[in-house]
Design a protein around this motif. Structure first.
Motif, PDB file in Angstrom:
ATOM      1  N   CYS A 265      14.634  37.321  80.833  1.00 12.37           N
ATOM      2  CA  CYS A 265      14.140  36.731  82.080  1.00 12.37           C
ATOM      3  C   CYS A 265      14.960  37.226  83.278  1.00 12.37           C
ATOM      4  O   CYS A 265      16.177  37.091  83.309  1.00 12.37           O
ATOM      5  N   CYS A 268      16.532  34.048  85.445  1.00 11.57           N
ATOM      6  CA  CYS A 268      17.697  33.267  85.015  1.00 11.57           C
ATOM      7  C   CYS A 268      18.677  34.115  84.223  1.00 11.57           C
ATOM      8  O   CYS A 268      19.715  33.618  83.809  1.00 11.57           O
ATOM      9  N   GLY A 272      17.693  30.554  80.645  1.00  7.73           N
ATOM     10  CA  GLY A 272      16.598  29.609  80.473  1.00  7.73           C
ATOM     11  C   GLY A 272      16.198  28.980  81.791  1.00  7.73           C
ATOM     12  O   GLY A 272      17.043  28.477  82.520  1.00  7.73           O
ATOM     13  N   CYS A 273      14.909  29.053  82.096  1.00 11.26           N
ATOM     14  CA  CYS A 273      14.389  28.471  83.332  1.00 11.26           C
ATOM     15  C   CYS A 273      12.891  28.228  83.132  1.00 11.26           C
ATOM     16  O   CYS A 273      12.337  28.637  82.123  1.00 11.26           O
ATOM     17  N   CYS A 276      10.598  31.337  82.138  1.00 13.96           N
ATOM     18  CA  CYS A 276      10.654  31.837  80.760  1.00 13.96           C
ATOM     19  C   CYS A 276      10.487  30.694  79.771  1.00 13.96           C
ATOM     20  O   CYS A 276      10.765  30.853  78.594  1.00 13.96           O
TER      21      CYS A 276
END
Ligand SMILES: [Zn+2]
Lengths: 342, 783
Positions: A265, A268, A272-273, A276
């Motif tokens: 991604c 981020c 993790g965001c 994604c």
């Protein structure tokens, strides 16, 4: 008054007049009157005959000195006037270029065109040729030749627009693989960008008309490792930075093995965001080693040659690049949107 | 497809990978996980409790129940369920539990009484869909967790990524993958059964291609009742609706082994024979979903003496289905041809859990295994059930899948790194492949029956098995060794890009329009409907035809944008799609066109048309404008021209008819890019610079007001000889002393010779020739 006194007087008075002159015309009049061919000094020259012989040389010198003093004063003053006149003209010609240029502003190429063009240049520089294929395709080229026989469940994955006469609107750019192999044979490096169609309801993230870019390389020895190298190089060009990629199994009948290629991604960096879905990875493109049946359909012997193929979503890439969140804008013809891409 | 993490862990004992990581592992090695979600985490706060006393609450339907929660003590709970009575063992939700939708259960005062937590109905804690009363358990002790009902995680796998994997439509298949990935052993839930006894039923299969195998069991002394709650919970957790014990077991086994089965009420089947045959055209089946389906002659049915009772592999029939009074059951476990099921299911627009599985090509070897597992579970859910006779099994002879030769060096070259022989063997065996040596450097690999139906047949398929299990991340990228040559050029594509770039530079913004248009729109533009290719399944009625012209959508672009802007320019490049007779593959002709438009709210429209002409001259140097014949309904009849290049029509420019463009002036240029590409200019040969001066003379020609500049200009050009170097239009004049219906057109003629300076006499001769030509054409000269 002696001639010498007269000359001295002339020199001084002329210097004063030159200093007081306010136009070029006045200077010219002074010049004619003093050093002109019929001027005072010319007259004084004629009077030289009356001067005593022993004084003539000195008088001649004085005459020349007065003449050159007047001339240089005239020249200096003339230069000053010309400089001032030029300065005045320049000053008068002040203009405002912050006002808009007359005529029309340049228009914009469509964002998908711009992304497509950029990618074509990247691929061409990597030795790929750019091919086109028809938008209306035969069932054979869109499915059968790609190892998707009738009643294969993969046909469900692609909601097809069927046309009268048994043809269809191509559901992907992959049919150009087979057309390209038939036309150019092996070895082969080709891409095929173009418009594709899926029978899907339109919403902010789905369109029935969008753009893909198919890519294929056929050569003697092509491995997963080669494909990985190639994809990494390509993605570096596309995103203008190193991107981490991962391959995972993906099912596409025209490749074996088949992969989904994810990129880490970009938002981020893998932490993790929402973009994604908190996995750190974003699905970017399907790819794989070309299925032997597809090589055969393209008239290429899978015992001698193999290759890899991939499909890039041009529309999706354009949306990522320009931060477009509603796919419908791309086909709406709204200049308020499109003019932003000048 | 939803997978229960608990269930997978039961089939792969010893699994310690947390569910979220499991989802990620499955994604990288097997199939795409779309997400992992906790299912009923609040069950940690739910315990068994016995109702010991129930008192009515005044003015309310509720009761005040005293419950015994074993070691957790005695509690009082307000409850509104009609079945809340002393003696039952039920589910008590403790204060602090957060149920679905964020509903937090606490100590509350209801009807003036303190309630400590609540007693739960099935739908409140995700066990089933019942809301009529609180749950009742038959086993367990107060204070215990609910038996067989604990918090789970649901791993959602993308169905598309299971298209080629019939085995992954059941938990056992996924557990096998998980076991292989994590190095664990798989536990097979199917008990070994020795089948004995005569088949109680005859099965006649009309076509073994369509039905390679039909197995069945017959049961008697069946009691239809709700399933145990643990079974209901398991179905509910993966999105299946619990119905009754027998049906629930068939669904559970389908979700476990991927093999759909179907239970008939044996007493409602007519005759002692089951026929597997094609439907008679028009034959009807009343299906379990309360719909009636009319079949064609290609749908496979399960029939009895009375007719079709089920649509094979898709859905069972209502008249012979299980009902509350069913006492005897025929349990079908069959295998059907994937293509046939897919066809019927899509023709009927009926996708069921069974048809989704059968169309992935299920394993014929799985039918009897499913029966054995059902039989085991039936005894659990319907005590007293008895098997009638032995196994019914009608199957085509099975040819075992041939071994695939896997050359290990070839494998390494395909992957791009070396994989040790031992590792290859271990991976394949963990996935239930049979691996034998096949000479030095090669293996003979036989896939298991559930991978052999469609999925695995060539060595390339094995590359994928090895590659995904070693992990694609373990393959180092390597630059391909290929000769570097410039790729073949794509001149037509380059040409079109160049044109698009130039159009944009001239102020035109590129739009993309759909290839579809409606019949109404085609009709409005006067394009005959039959010239269009028709879309048989359009997404909407207004998208039923393929465009034969870019114009209709461009006109729409003009209308749309005129709402927001006073003036604008736009263009599109796209394909016109025309029917073509006699092409090799019958494909239509796709002709790339460029359509450009100018709109201005103010003005008389001439400026826009000249701008379009300029654009045409930029894009197609040397293009000639001449008045068009055959004006179309949307064109301004006095403002429409064709564009020619080398004598061929290459386009058209026109103003929209005022009735088509109400709020301003819109004009459109349409160019055929294929023709322009064909006719594009050759590289120019330079001419030497003139050594001798040229001369010019001006002529003013008096003409009628509608005589075209182009006509007079070409008249002058034709009058000249090789000394005429150019005729340039200088300007026009109207007014006194000319008559009202006259104008004067001025031209400048340039003459010269390559080898001398023209004499005054030669220039005068040239001028006189021009004057003669003008006069011969009936025009006067203005002196
Ligand atoms: Zn992210």
């Amino acid at each position: 008054m002696s001639l010498a006194a007269t000359l001295q007087e002339l020199k001084d008075s002329t210097a004063a007049r030159i200093a007081n002159a306010s136009t070029l015309d006045e200077l010219e009049a002074i010049r004619v009157e003093t050093v002109g061919r019929k001027g005072v000094l010319a007259g004084a020259g004629k009077d030289m005959a009356k001067v005593a012989k022993e004084d003539r040389a000195a008088m001649g010198q004085l005459l020349n000195a007065v003449k050159s003093a007047i001339e240089s004063a005239l020249e200096e003053r003339t230069n000053a006037f010309q400089a001032a006149a030029l300065e005045a003209r320049l000053d008068a010609e002040w203009m405002d270029l912050t006002a808009p240029a007359p005529g029309v502003q340049p228009g914009a190429l469509h964002p998908v065109t711009q992304v497509q063009r950029y990618l074509e240049e990247v691929f061409t520089s990597m030795g790929f040729t750019v091919l086109s294929g028809p938008e209306v395709e035969t069932e054979f080229h869109n499915f059968d030749a790609l190892n998707i026989p009738p009643s294969h469940p993969a046909r469900d994955m692609q909601d097809t627009f069927w046309l009268e006469g048994g043809h269809l609107l191509r559901t992907h750019t992959s049919p150009v693989q087979v057309r390209g192999m038939k036309r150019l044979g092996a070895p082969l490096r080709m891409i095929a960008p173009g418009r594709v169609f899926r029978n899907e309801e339109v919403d902010p993230s789905h369109e029935h008309t969008f753009y893909q870019l198919e890519g294929m390389m056929v050569d003697r020895e092509v491995s997963i490792a080669h494909m990985l190298y190639f994809m990494k190089t390509l993605l570096k060009e596309i995103f203008q930075r190193e991107v981490a990629v991962r391959l995972r199994p993906g099912y596409f009948p025209f490749v074996e093995p088949g992969f989904e290629l994810d990129i880490q991604c970009l938002l981020c960096g893998g932490a993790g965001c929402p973009v994604c879905k908190y996995t750190g990875w974003v699905e970017l493109l399907p790819c794989g080693l070309v299925h032997p049946n597809v090589l055969r359909a393209g008239g290429i012997d899978p015992g001698q040659w193999n290759g890899f193929a991939f499909g890039l979503g041009l529309t999706r890439l354009a949306m990522m690049r320009y931060g477009i969140d509603d796919i419908r804008l791309l086909q709406a013809g709204d200049l308020r949107f499109l003019n932003q891409f000048r | 497809m939803k997978f229960s993490a608990n269930w997978i862990a039961e089939l792969a004992p010893g699994l310690t990978v947390p569910p979220h990581e499991l989802g990620a592992l499955i994604t990288t090695k097997t199939a795409e996980c779309e997400g992992t979600e906790a299912y009923a985490p609040f069950l940690d706060h739910v315990r068994l409790a016995r109702v010991v006393d129930v008192r009515p609450v005044e003015g309310s339907k509720n009761v005040y129940a005293a419950i015994d929660a074993g070691p957790l003590g005695r509690k009082n709970v307000v409850c509104g369920a009609p079945n809340c009575r002393a003696g039952i063992l039920t589910a008590w939700v403790m204060p602090g539990a957060e149920l679905k939708g964020g509903r937090v259960i606490g100590k509350a005062v209801v009807s003036g009484l303190e309630s400590e937590g609540m007693l739960a109905a099935g739908d409140e804690i995700g066990v089933n869909r019942e809301h009529e009363g609180i749950l009742e358990f038959s086993e367990g002790a107060p204070g215990d967790p609910l038996p067989g009902i604990s918090p789970d995680h649901i791993i959602e796998i993308d169905n598309k990524s299971l298209t080629h994997r019939p085995d992954l439509w059941g938990h056992l298949g996924m557990a096998r993958e998980v076991a292989a990935i994590t190095g664990l052993a798989l536990r097979d839930p199917v008990p070994p059964v020795e089948w004995a006894g005569e088949p109680p039923l005859r099965v006649e299969i009309e076509n073994y291609e369509l039905c390679p195998r039909y197995s069945a069991l017959v049961f008697e002394n069946v009691t239809i009742a709700p399933s145990p709650l643990w079974l209901q919970y398991r179905l509910e957790s993966i999105g299946l609706n619990p119905i009754s014990n027998i049906v629930d077991v068939t669904n559970l086994v389908m979700a476990e082994l991927a093999q759909p089965t179907h239970a008939f009420d044996a007493d409602l089947l007519k005759g002692g024979v089951i026929f597997v045959r094609l439907a008679k055209a028009g034959e009807r089946v009343q299906a379990l979903n309360e719909e009636e389906y009319t079949l064609d002659g290609q749908a496979l049915v399960i029939a009895d003496a009375g007719g079709a009772e089920a649509i094979a592999g898709v859905i069972g029939g209502r008249p012979t289905g299980i009902h509350a009074g069913t006492r005897r059951v025929v349990l079908e476990s069959a295998n059907f041809q994937a293509a046939s099921i897919r066809r019927t299911s899509s023709r009927l627009k009926l996708r069921t859990d069974a048809s989704m599985r059968f169309e992935k090509a299920q394993d014929p070897g799985n039918t009897v295994r499913a029966l054995a597992r059902c039989w085991e579970l039936f005894r659990l859910v319907s005590p007293g059930i008895r098997l009638v006779g032995g196994l019914v099994d009608n199957a085509a002879p099975v040819t075992p899948p041939p071994a695939i030769r896997l050359d290990l060096d070839w494998l390494n070259r395909k992957i791009g790194r070396a994989v040790a022989r031992e590792e290859v063997e271990k991976i394949l065996r963990s996935l239930a492949f049979v691996v034998e040596p096949d000479g030095p450097g090669a293996l003979a690999v036989t896939p298991p029956s559930w991978r052999a139906t469609k999925d695995i047949s060539i060595a390339e398929d094995l590359v994928e098995e090895i590659g995904r299990m070693i992990g694609y991340a373990s393959i180092p990228p390597r630059a391909p060794l290929v000769p570097s040559e410039p790729p073949p050029a794509s001149p037509e594509r380059e040409y079109q890009y160049e044109l698009r770039r130039m159009a944009a530079a001239q102020g035109f913004t590129e739009v993309y329009n759909y290839s579809f248009l409606s019949e109404t729109l085609a009709e409005r533009f006067g394009f005959p409907r039959e010239e269009h290719i028709q879309v048989l399944n359009p997404i909407a009625r207004d998208q039923g035809l393929l465009r034969v012209s870019l114009t209709p959508r461009i006109v729409q672009n003009i209308e749309d944008n005129a709402r927001h802007m006073d003036s604008f320019r736009l263009f599109e490049t796209g394909n016109e799609i025309h029917k073509r007779a006699g092409s090799e593959d019958g494909l239509p002709e796709e002709i790339p066109h460029l359509a450009a438009a100018i709109f201005a709210k103010e003005g008389d429209g001439q400026a826009g048309l000249f701008e379009l002409k300029r654009l045409a001259e930029i894009l197609a140097p040397g293009v000639k404008v001449s008045a068009a014949t055959g004006v179309r309904c949307f064109e301004h009849p006095r403002r429409v021209w064709t564009l020619e290049s080398h004598g061929e029509t290459v386009g058209r420019v026109f103003e929209l008819h005022p009735s088509w463009c109400e709020h301003g002036r819109g004009a459109i240029l349409d160019l055929d890019l294929a023709a322009l590409f064909r006719l594009r200019p050759e590289p120019v040969k330079h001419k030497p610079l003139r050594r001798f001066p040229v001369s010019e003379f001006d002529l003013s020609v008096i003409t009628g007001v509608r005589v075209e500049v182009g006509a007079v200009g070409s008249l002058l050009l034709r009058a000249g000889d090789e000394s005429w170097l150019g005729v340039e239009f200088v300007g026009q004049y109207m007014g006194a002393p000319l008559a009202l219906d006259e104008k004067s057109l001025s031209f400048r003629v340039t003459v010269g010779a390559a080898d001398h300076t023209l004499s005054a006499g030669e220039i005068t001769a040239a001028r006189e020739r021009a004057i003669a030509a003008v006069q011969a054409a009936g025009y006067q000269l203005r002196m």
